[in-house]
Write a protein that holds these residues in place. Structure first.
Motif, short mmCIF file in Angstrom:
data_model
loop_
_atom_site.label_atom_id
_atom_site.label_comp_id
_atom_site.label_asym_id
_atom_site.label_seq_id
_atom_site.Cartn_x
_atom_site.Cartn_y
_atom_site.Cartn_z
N ALA A 52 -10.00 0.74 9.43
CA ALA A 52 -9.22 0.68 8.23
C ALA A 52 -9.16 1.18 7.03
O ALA A 52 -8.08 1.18 6.43
CB ALA A 52 -8.93 -0.80 8.02
N GLY A 53 -10.40 1.87 6.92
CA GLY A 53 -10.62 2.47 5.37
C GLY A 53 -11.23 1.58 4.44
O GLY A 53 -11.03 1.95 3.40
N ALA A 54 -11.30 0.20 4.62
CA ALA A 54 -11.70 -0.78 3.74
C ALA A 54 -13.23 -0.55 3.59
O ALA A 54 -13.69 -1.10 2.26
CB ALA A 54 -11.56 -2.18 4.33
N VAL A 55 -14.15 0.13 4.29
CA VAL A 55 -15.46 0.28 4.21
C VAL A 55 -15.73 1.74 4.43
O VAL A 55 -15.35 2.31 5.39
CB VAL A 55 -16.42 -0.48 5.10
N PRO A 56 -16.19 2.38 3.40
CA PRO A 56 -16.67 3.77 3.74
C PRO A 56 -17.64 4.20 4.75
O PRO A 56 -18.75 3.33 4.97
CB PRO A 56 -17.08 4.30 2.19
N ALA A 57 -17.37 5.08 5.50
CA ALA A 57 -18.60 5.65 6.37
C ALA A 57 -19.53 6.47 5.67
O ALA A 57 -18.95 7.53 4.97
CB ALA A 57 -17.88 6.41 7.68
N MET A 63 -9.59 9.35 12.49
CA MET A 63 -8.47 10.33 12.48
C MET A 63 -7.34 9.39 12.82
O MET A 63 -7.62 8.59 13.83
CB MET A 63 -8.62 11.24 13.65
N LEU A 64 -6.38 9.43 12.36
CA LEU A 64 -5.07 8.66 12.39
C LEU A 64 -3.99 9.69 12.72
O LEU A 64 -3.61 10.53 12.03
CB LEU A 64 -4.66 8.18 11.21
N GLU A 65 -3.50 9.50 14.14
CA GLU A 65 -2.43 10.50 14.43
C GLU A 65 -3.12 11.90 14.30
O GLU A 65 -2.35 12.68 13.88
CB GLU A 65 -1.21 10.25 14.05
N GLY A 66 -4.18 12.40 14.42
CA GLY A 66 -4.48 13.57 14.35
C GLY A 66 -4.95 14.30 12.95
O GLY A 66 -5.36 15.32 12.78
N ARG A 67 -4.98 13.17 12.10
CA ARG A 67 -5.30 13.76 10.67
C ARG A 67 -6.08 12.81 9.98
O ARG A 67 -6.26 11.65 10.28
CB ARG A 67 -3.77 13.59 9.89
N ARG A 75 -0.49 3.97 1.24
CA ARG A 75 1.01 3.37 1.66
C ARG A 75 1.10 3.65 3.05
O ARG A 75 1.48 3.10 3.98
CB ARG A 75 1.83 3.65 0.88
N ASP A 76 0.97 4.84 3.49
CA ASP A 76 1.35 5.23 5.01
C ASP A 76 0.17 4.78 6.00
O ASP A 76 0.43 4.54 7.15
CB ASP A 76 1.04 6.96 4.90
N VAL A 77 -1.19 4.74 5.72
CA VAL A 77 -1.98 4.09 6.32
C VAL A 77 -1.62 2.66 6.68
O VAL A 77 -1.40 2.10 7.81
CB VAL A 77 -3.35 3.99 5.67
N ARG A 79 1.32 1.67 6.83
CA ARG A 79 2.46 1.54 7.70
C ARG A 79 1.85 1.46 9.23
O ARG A 79 2.78 1.29 10.02
CB ARG A 79 3.48 2.72 7.43
N HIS A 80 0.88 2.11 9.37
CA HIS A 80 0.40 2.44 10.71
C HIS A 80 -0.62 1.06 11.27
O HIS A 80 -0.58 0.84 12.51
CB HIS A 80 -0.29 3.82 10.97
N MET A 81 -1.23 0.53 10.33
CA MET A 81 -2.21 -0.70 10.65
C MET A 81 -2.33 -1.45 9.43
O MET A 81 -2.09 -1.33 8.41
CB MET A 81 -3.65 0.16 11.08
N ALA A 82 -2.93 -2.67 10.00
CA ALA A 82 -3.12 -3.95 9.23
C ALA A 82 -4.71 -4.33 9.71
O ALA A 82 -4.91 -4.26 10.72
CB ALA A 82 -2.16 -4.87 9.10
N LEU A 83 -5.28 -5.17 8.71
CA LEU A 83 -6.51 -5.74 9.09
C LEU A 83 -6.41 -7.16 8.45
O LEU A 83 -6.22 -6.96 7.28
CB LEU A 83 -7.69 -4.80 8.52
N LEU A 84 -6.72 -8.07 9.28
CA LEU A 84 -6.78 -9.33 8.52
C LEU A 84 -8.20 -9.91 9.12
O LEU A 84 -8.45 -10.61 10.41
CB LEU A 84 -5.82 -10.29 9.47
N PRO A 85 -9.06 -9.89 8.16
CA PRO A 85 -10.51 -10.44 8.66
C PRO A 85 -10.60 -11.74 8.63
O PRO A 85 -9.68 -12.67 7.96
CB PRO A 85 -11.09 -9.77 7.38
#
Length: 85
Positions: A52-57, A63-67, A75-77, A79-85
């Motif tokens: 989800a991009g909340a923790v850096p690798a 990759m999200l949709e090849g990007r 904001r675009d991320v 729109r594609h996913m959500a994380l509820l810990p």
């Protein structure tokens, strides 16, 4: 497999919390359904947080949709996913 890129891919992810390595070369295969199962402390939440991009690798790529995920505006991320810990 041909066609559009899968929504989410990961390759060789490493996630560290200080000296502790939470994920070591984790990859999600193209076109595969993935189920996360394991005992406490095995890295399930760390993987989801990294995807989800909340923790850096520390290394690897997401990759999200090849990007690359870091190339997406937050904001675009969202729109594609959500994380509820």
């Amino acid at each position: 497999m041909t066609g559009p890129d899968p929504a989410l891919q990961a390759c060789e992810l490493l996630v560290d919390y200080g000296a502790f390595r939470a994920l070591d070369r984790v990859s999600l295969q193209r076109g595969a359904m993935t189920v996360l199962v394991g005992p406490n402390g095995s890295g399930k939440s760390s993987l989801l947080m990294a995807l989800a991009g909340a923790v850096p690798a520390a290394s690897g790529r997401i990759m999200l949709e090849g990007r690359a995920l870091p190339d997406w505006p937050l904001r675009d991320v969202a729109r594609h996913m959500a994380l509820l810990p």
